[in-house]
Design a protein around this motif. Structure first.
Motif: not given
Length: 513
Positions: A208-216, A428-430, A433-435
Motif C-alpha cells: 500500500c502507498g499513499f500520496k497526501p495532498t501536496a503541502g500536507r 497518465s494514471y498517476t 493527481y500530482n498536477l
C-alpha cells in the motif's frame, strides 16, 4: 556499496544475536504495525528485539533485491535513548527512508555521481518528527538516477528488482522502498511522489502507498534533482503493508512538532473520526483514461473492486476525464557521470509529447509544466494560470458528479526491465493527481491470472501506435504478480481517501475468505 552494506549489517546482526539470543525474530516479522506498536508499548517486545530482527531480514532481502543503499548506524545509538519516548505513536518501530530524504551526515545523491560526498548538515523535518514519535530510521533505500524514471536503477547502487519476480522492476522512483517492504524487510517506509513515485512501486510490489495532498507534509529536507519547479509539486508519503499502517504514520507525522518545525505546513492534525467513519460513499468510477488503455489485469481489478463496493452499499457514478502524460527533460546531471541504461531512452519523450498534443491539443500549456520550453516570464505565468484553471475545472466536474471519492486504475502489473523509460506516456494514471494536488493511494487487490495473460495477447491499446505496443510488451509475463487499484479524493481530504482505501482493503480481504 553492496559489499559495505552487507558487512555492516552482518556485524550489527552478530552483536544483536549475542545480546538477545532468545529473540523470536520469525514471530516479530509476522506482526502488523498496529500489533507491533502495541507489544512495544506493553513491554512484551523491546526496540532492540525488533530492530535486530528487521536488520537481519533486511540483509536477506537486500541480497536478493538490491533495494537498500546504506545501513544507518545512528539507529543503534537511538536504541539507548528511545526508551524515554514511550508515548510516541511509533515508539520502537524501525522505519526505512528513501535516499533523497536528508539524514544528517549522509549523502543525498539521488543516484547521481556528482552528488556524492556532500553529506547533509541536518535531518529533514520528516526524519526529525519520526524520531520524536519514537521511530527508528534504520536503512535508506534505492531510487532511479536523478529521480527521472519510474524504474529503480542508477550507476551508484545498481538495479533494484521486484520481490515477486526478479525479472521485473520494482517500479520507482520509491522503488527501493517498494521492494524492501514488499519483500518483508520493512513494515513502514517514507517515499516521495511527483508523478506516481509512491503509487507505482506500491502497485508493482504488492503493498500500500499513499500520496497526501501536496503541502500536507513538510518538504523541508527532501532533495529534488532540480529545485524551483512549482507547477507540479512533490509529496512525501508513507508506504506499508496495509492501510492502517499508512494512517498511523500520517497521524504520527501530522503533529505539533512538524507544524512547529515547518510553519509553511497547515496545522491540520489527522482526523481519526473521518478515517473511522462507516457512512456509505458516493464513488466515481474510471476504468480507462482514454489515453493509455489499461492492461487486462488493471481493468479487472477495478471492476472487481467496484462490484464489492456496490455489494457493501456504496453508490457509483461513471466519470469521464481528459488526462495527460507529462515529461521532464532535465538532463543536466549527464555532465557529471555515467547515465543509467534505463534513462537513455528518455530522449524519445519529445515523440511522446507529439502524440499527446495531437490527441489533446488543448493541454499544451499544462504539459509544459515538466518541459522547460518557456521562453519568458509571461509564458511562465500563463502556464501557472493554465494549471490553476485545470484544477478548478476538474473540481467543478467532480462536484457536478456528486461524488466523495474516485476509484480508478494504477499502472500494472510490474514491467519488464528497460520499459519504464520508454513509456512515460503510461504515467497518465498517476501524474494527473500530482498536477491536481489531490490525495491518492494504492491498494493491492489481486494477482495476474492466466486469463489476464491470454487477454493481453489481444491488447490493442487506444491508438495502436508504438507506445501501445511497448506497453503490451512491458507488462507481458506477469502471471502471479500483484494487481492494484487507485483511490482518490479532493484536496485536504486525505483521511477520507485513506478511509476509502481501508474499505477496499477490507472488502477484498473478506472476499478472499
Amino acid at each position: 556499496k553492496t559489499e559495505k552494506f552487507s558487512t555492516v549489517a552482518k556485524l550489527i546482526i552478530r552483536v544483536g544475536r549475542k545480546r538477545h539470543p532468545t529473540t523470536d525474530s520469525a514471530f516479530i516479522l509476522t506482526l502488523s504495525l498496529s500489533e507491533l506498536t502495541q507489544q512495544l508499548k506493553e513491554g512484551s517486545l523491546t526496540p532492540e528485539d525488533v530492530l535486530y530482527s528487521y536488520m537481519e531480514k533486511t540483509l536477506a532481502v537486500n541480497k536478493k533485491l538490491n533495494c537498500c543503499t546504506e545501513i544507518l548506524l545512528e539507529s543503534l545509538d537511538q536504541l539507548t535513548t528511545v526508551g524515554s519516548n514511550k508515548d510516541g505513536l511509533l515508539y520502537g518501530v524501525p522505519v526505512s527512508i528513501k535516499e533523497n530524504i536528508t539524514f544528517k551526515n549522509h549523502d543525498c545523491s539521488c543516484g547521481v555521481v556528482i552528488n556524492l560526498d556532500q553529506p547533509a548538515e541536518k535531518d529533514s523535518v520528516l526524519v526529525q518528527v519520526l524520531k520524536k514519535q519514537g521511530a527508528i530510521p534504520f536503512v535508506r533505500t534505492n531510487l532511479p538516477q536523478a529521480l527521472l524514471n519510474y524504474d529503480c536503477s542508477n550507476p551508484i547502487y545498481g538495479q533494484t528488482v521486484n520481490p515477486h519476480n526478479p525479472q521485473k522492476t520494482s517500479g520507482g522512483s520509491s522503488g527501493g522502498e517498494g521492494a524492501l517492504i514488499g519483500g518483508g524487510g520493512s513494515l513502514l517506509g517514507i517515499g516521495t511522489d511527483i508523478g506516481g513515485s509512491i503509487r507505482i512501486p506500491a502497485s508493482f510490489c504488492g503493498i500500500c502507498g499513499f500520496k497526501p495532498t501536496a503541502g500536507r507534509l513538510s518538504l523541508q529536507g527532501l532533495r529534488p534533482i532540480y529545485r524551483g519547479q512549482k507547477s507540479v509539486p512533490s509529496s512525501p508519503g508513507p508506504m506499508a503493508r496495509d492501510v492502517d499502517s499508512l494512517a498511523l504514520c500520517m497521524q504520527a507525522l501530522l503533529c505539533d512538532h512538524m507544524f512547529s518545525l515547518d510553519p509553511t505546513v497547515p496545522p491540520l492534525p489527522f482526523n481519526m473520526e473521518i478515517y473511522r467513519s462507516s457512512r456509505p460513499l458516493r464513488i466515481g468510477y474510471l476504468e480507462s483514461d482514454g489515453y493509455t488503455h489499461p492492461s487486462p489485469s488493471m481493468a479487472r481489478g477495478v471492476r472487481e473492486v467496484k462490484a464489492l463496493l456496490e455489494q457493501a452499499g456504496h453508490t457509483f457514478s461513471v466519470s469521464e476525464q481528459t488526462v495527460f502524460s507529462c515529461a521532464n527533460d532535465l538532463f543536466h546531471f549527464r555532465e557529471g557521470g555515467p547515465v543509467d541504461p534505463c534513462l537513455d531512452i528518455l530522449e524519445i519523450l519529445h515523440l511522446c509529447l507529439n502524440r499527446f498534443f495531437v490527441t489533446f491539443p488543448c493541454a499544451r500549456n499544462c504539459i509544459q509544466t515538466f518541459c522547460f520550453i518557456l521562453r519568458s516570464v509571461p509564458e511562465l505565468w500563463k502556464q501557472h494560470a493554465a494549471v490553476e484553471d485545470y484544477i478548478q475545472e476538474t473540481i467543478a466536474h467532480w462536484r457536478s458528479c456528486n461524488i466523495d471519492v474516485l476509484l480508478c486504475p494504477v499502472i500494472g502489473p510490474a514491467y519488464n526491465f528497460l520499459y519504464c523509460g520508454k513509456l512515460s506516456t503510461a504515467v497518465s494514471y498517476t501524474i494527473l493527481y500530482n498536477l491536481l494536488t489531490f490525495p491518492a493511494g494504492v491498494v493491492t487487490v489481486s494477482t495476474v491470472t492466466t486469463k489476464d495473460e491470454e487477454e493481453l495477447k489481444h491488447y490493442k491499446g487506444c491508438y495502436q501506435d508504438m507506445w501501445d505496443k511497448l506497453f503490451k510488451e512491458a507488462v507481458s509475463g506477469g502471471e502471479g504478480l500483484p494487481v492494484a487499484v487507485q483511490c482518490v479524493a479532493l484536496p485536504w481530504q486525505d483521511e477520507l481517501c485513506l478511509r476509502f482505501m481501508k474499505e477496499v482493503e477490507q472488502l477484498v480481504k473478506e472476499s478472499k475468505k
